[in-house]
Scaffold this motif. Structure first.
Motif, PDB file in Angstrom:
ATOM      1  N   PHE A  76      49.029  83.640  50.359  1.00 26.01           N
ATOM      2  CA  PHE A  76      48.699  85.065  50.371  1.00 26.01           C
ATOM      3  C   PHE A  76      49.748  85.840  51.151  1.00 26.01           C
ATOM      4  N   LEU A  77      50.189  86.946  50.570  1.00 22.92           N
ATOM      5  CA  LEU A  77      51.075  87.888  51.230  1.00 22.92           C
ATOM      6  C   LEU A  77      50.338  89.215  51.315  1.00 22.92           C
ATOM      7  N   VAL A 102      48.941  82.250  54.983  1.00 21.69           N
ATOM      8  CA  VAL A 102      48.868  83.709  54.897  1.00 21.69           C
ATOM      9  C   VAL A 102      50.001  84.322  55.701  1.00 21.69           C
ATOM     10  N   VAL A 103      50.703  85.264  55.079  1.00 24.00           N
ATOM     11  CA  VAL A 103      51.702  86.064  55.778  1.00 24.00           C
ATOM     12  C   VAL A 103      51.245  87.515  55.737  1.00 24.00           C
ATOM     13  N   TYR A 104      51.031  88.079  56.904  1.00 23.27           N
ATOM     14  CA  TYR A 104      50.728  89.497  57.030  1.00 23.27           C
ATOM     15  C   TYR A 104      52.036  90.252  57.253  1.00 23.27           C
ATOM     16  N   PRO A 153      51.850  79.751  42.444  1.00 20.88           N
ATOM     17  CA  PRO A 153      51.028  80.974  42.393  1.00 20.88           C
ATOM     18  C   PRO A 153      50.727  81.523  43.777  1.00 20.88           C
ATOM     19  N   THR A 154      50.898  82.802  43.907  1.00 17.58           N
ATOM     20  CA  THR A 154      50.731  83.516  45.169  1.00 17.58           C
ATOM     21  C   THR A 154      49.923  84.786  44.912  1.00 17.58           C
ATOM     22  N   ALA A 155      49.110  85.171  45.872  1.00 15.28           N
ATOM     23  CA  ALA A 155      48.387  86.440  45.787  1.00 15.28           C
ATOM     24  C   ALA A 155      49.069  87.448  46.703  1.00 15.28           C
ATOM     25  N   VAL A 156      49.516  88.543  46.124  1.00 10.50           N
ATOM     26  CA  VAL A 156      50.073  89.649  46.904  1.00 10.50           C
ATOM     27  C   VAL A 156      49.005  90.728  46.989  1.00 10.50           C
ATOM     28  N   LEU A 157      48.640  91.074  48.201  1.00 13.63           N
ATOM     29  CA  LEU A 157      47.591  92.054  48.450  1.00 13.63           C
ATOM     30  C   LEU A 157      48.225  93.358  48.915  1.00 13.63           C
TER      31      LEU A 157
END
Length: 266
Positions: A76-77, A102-104, A153-157
């Motif tokens: 997650f980004l 997770v990267v914030y 696969p990555t989720a970009v929020l």
């Protein structure tokens, strides 16, 4: 393990209200100061700003759970994350699978100081201090490279951040999309005046008082950001209604009508 919240030990600015700490307070977090709480309580009396914050956070939680439980995504980004307070991305994702990373990303040094203190014992979560518009800097940062493999696969929020991007937000979205492989997810919310213009105008005044510029956009504008993505049902809708499954994130219908949300698959 220490009891209670980790506190900032660096020179956090406790003399002026901070947007991220206000959001933390609205969500019931403990990473805020007296100056934030005073302004937060004053704003709550004027309009349902806390419910607006909870609506956005509820959407984010639902998206993260969906990504981990149903789509097998473990990276997650979170762009423009603010303080990773109550119901944060790593807490939700790692409660399902501790291997999630997770990267914030946030540009505000006060926010980053809080987050680094909170995340210091979590090797699978980190915060990057960067302007989300500088896509190359975000993607090349050592912490991003350590925790995220963009061939998977990555989720970009982009939850709550796009209204702060005044110029060419669609271009920023497109550059992040270009970095993602097939099966990745892009989730976003966006403030709108389509339904509750008076309420949103009050939020704009509060934001201006804090030195921030917010740009609400129409549904047609937001559709441009997700054009070409395979949108998960129910598509681009009010965030409070996106797969809520009976969940009521706020008690104010007006607050729930202030933000669009959508989740698209690459």
């Amino acid at each position: 393990m220490q009891d209670g919240p980790k506190r900032v030990t660096t020179n956090g600015d406790s003399e002026r209200p901070n947007v991220a700490r206000l959001f933390d307070y609205y969500l019931g977090g403990a990473h805020n100061f007296a100056v934030d709480r005073v302004l937060a309580e004053e704003s709550i009396k004027r309009f349902p700003v806390a419910e607006m914050a909870r609506t956005i956070r509820s959407f984010s939680r639902r998206v993260v759970r969906l990504c981990v439980e149903e789509m097998g995504i473990r990276q997650f980004l979170d762009l423009g994350s603010g303080i990773p307070t109550a119901g944060n991305v790593h807490e939700v994702a790692q409660s399902v699978d501790p291997s999630c990373s997770v990267v914030y990303v946030d540009h505000d040094p006060v926010t980053v100081a809080h987050a680094r203190t909170m995340l210091r014992d979590n090797l699978s979560a980190a915060i990057v201090q960067a302007d989300v518009r500088d896509v190359g800097a975000v993607l090349r940062h050592p912490e991003t490279r350590r925790l995220i493999d963009f061939t998977k696969p990555t989720a970009v929020l982009m939850v709550g951040i796009l209204p702060y991007i005044v110029d060419e937000p669609a271009g920023v979205v497109a550059r992040y999309r270009a970095a993602l492989c097939e099966g990745s997810v892009l989730a976003l919310t966006h403030l709108t005046k389509d339904v509750e213009p008076d309420l949103v105008d009050r939020l704009l005044v509060l934001s201006g008082d804090l030195g921030s510029t917010l740009i609400p956009r129409s549904k047609q504008d937001v559709e441009e950001f997700v054009c070409g993505l395979k949108l998960l049902e129910p598509g681009l809708v009010l965030a409070a209604h996106w797969r809520a499954d009976g969940e009521l994130p706020g008690t104010s219908a007006a607050a729930d009508a202030s933000t669009y949300g959508a989740v698209g698959v690459i």
